[in-house]
Design a protein around this motif. Structure first.
Motif, short mmCIF file in Angstrom:
data_model
loop_
_atom_site.label_atom_id
_atom_site.label_comp_id
_atom_site.label_asym_id
_atom_site.label_seq_id
_atom_site.Cartn_x
_atom_site.Cartn_y
_atom_site.Cartn_z
N GLN A 145 12.91 -25.20 8.33
CA GLN A 145 12.18 -25.18 7.06
C GLN A 145 12.09 -26.56 6.42
N SER A 146 13.17 -27.33 6.47
CA SER A 146 13.15 -28.66 5.84
C SER A 146 12.11 -29.56 6.51
N THR B 75 4.33 -31.16 2.66
CA THR B 75 4.23 -32.02 1.47
C THR B 75 3.60 -33.36 1.82
N ASP C 254 8.68 -28.28 5.43
CA ASP C 254 8.44 -28.69 4.04
C ASP C 254 8.06 -30.17 3.97
#
Length: 175
Positions: free
Chosen positions: A140-141, A148, A144
């Motif tokens: 997920q990081s 972004t 993300d």
């Protein structure tokens, strides 16, 4: 021929678009995409990342009626580069055309997917998982970071004039 082009006011598409194409490649090869964003550092992963950056640029340029010719020239540079890359890794003449066709089809599909996502009609993270990560979601990081970063890059392009983009000065200052 160059003299005649200058005399009749024609631009050399390679000279006009090469700085932007080089900037697209540089952005697509930026290490953070691979290290923090977990984009696979492979031939396919690099193609996918460069295609994503190219899509963001093409989507932004498409918002400007005066950039139609430059969009075509930029796409031609991409095709020429991809053909050269395939030949360099040993793909034979009989297969190059098919592979370039497959790449252009992939680029077209990604233009649609990223265009929808960047306009807010679909989720950008989902589009990135399907197209950049080829259906294999990273941690997920990492997702993300990429989501972004890609959105910020596109918004950076939106804040630029068409001439600024075409000049190739598309690098976003690191935050």
């Amino acid at each position: 021929m160059s003299f005649l082009n200058e005399l009749f006011g024609r631009k050399n598409p390679n000279l006009v678009m090469q700085p932007l194409y080089n900037a697209v490649i540089a952005e697509g090869r930026r290490p953070d995409w691979y290290e923090k964003g977990a984009v696979p550092d492979s031939l396919d992963g690099r193609f996918d990342m460069i295609a994503a950056i190219l899509c963001a640029v093409l989507i932004r340029l498409d918002q400007s009626d005066e950039a139609r010719q430059e969009i075509a020239w930029l796409t031609e540079l991409f095709v020429t580069d991809m053909e050269g890359q395939l030949r360099q890794i040993g793909i034979g003449d009989l297969i190059v055309g098919k592979r370039v066709g497959d790449m252009m089809s992939a680029l077209g599909g990604r233009l649609g997917a990223y265009g929808e996502a960047l306009s807010g009609n679909t989720g950008l993270a989902d589009a990135l998982v399907r197209n950049l990560y080829r259906g294999e979601a990273p941690e997920q990081s990492a997702l993300d970071f990429t989501t972004t970063g890609f959105k910020d890059f596109y918004e950076h392009l939106v804040g630029m004039t068409t001439d600024q983009i075409i000049s190739g000065n598309i690098a976003k200052a690191s935050s």
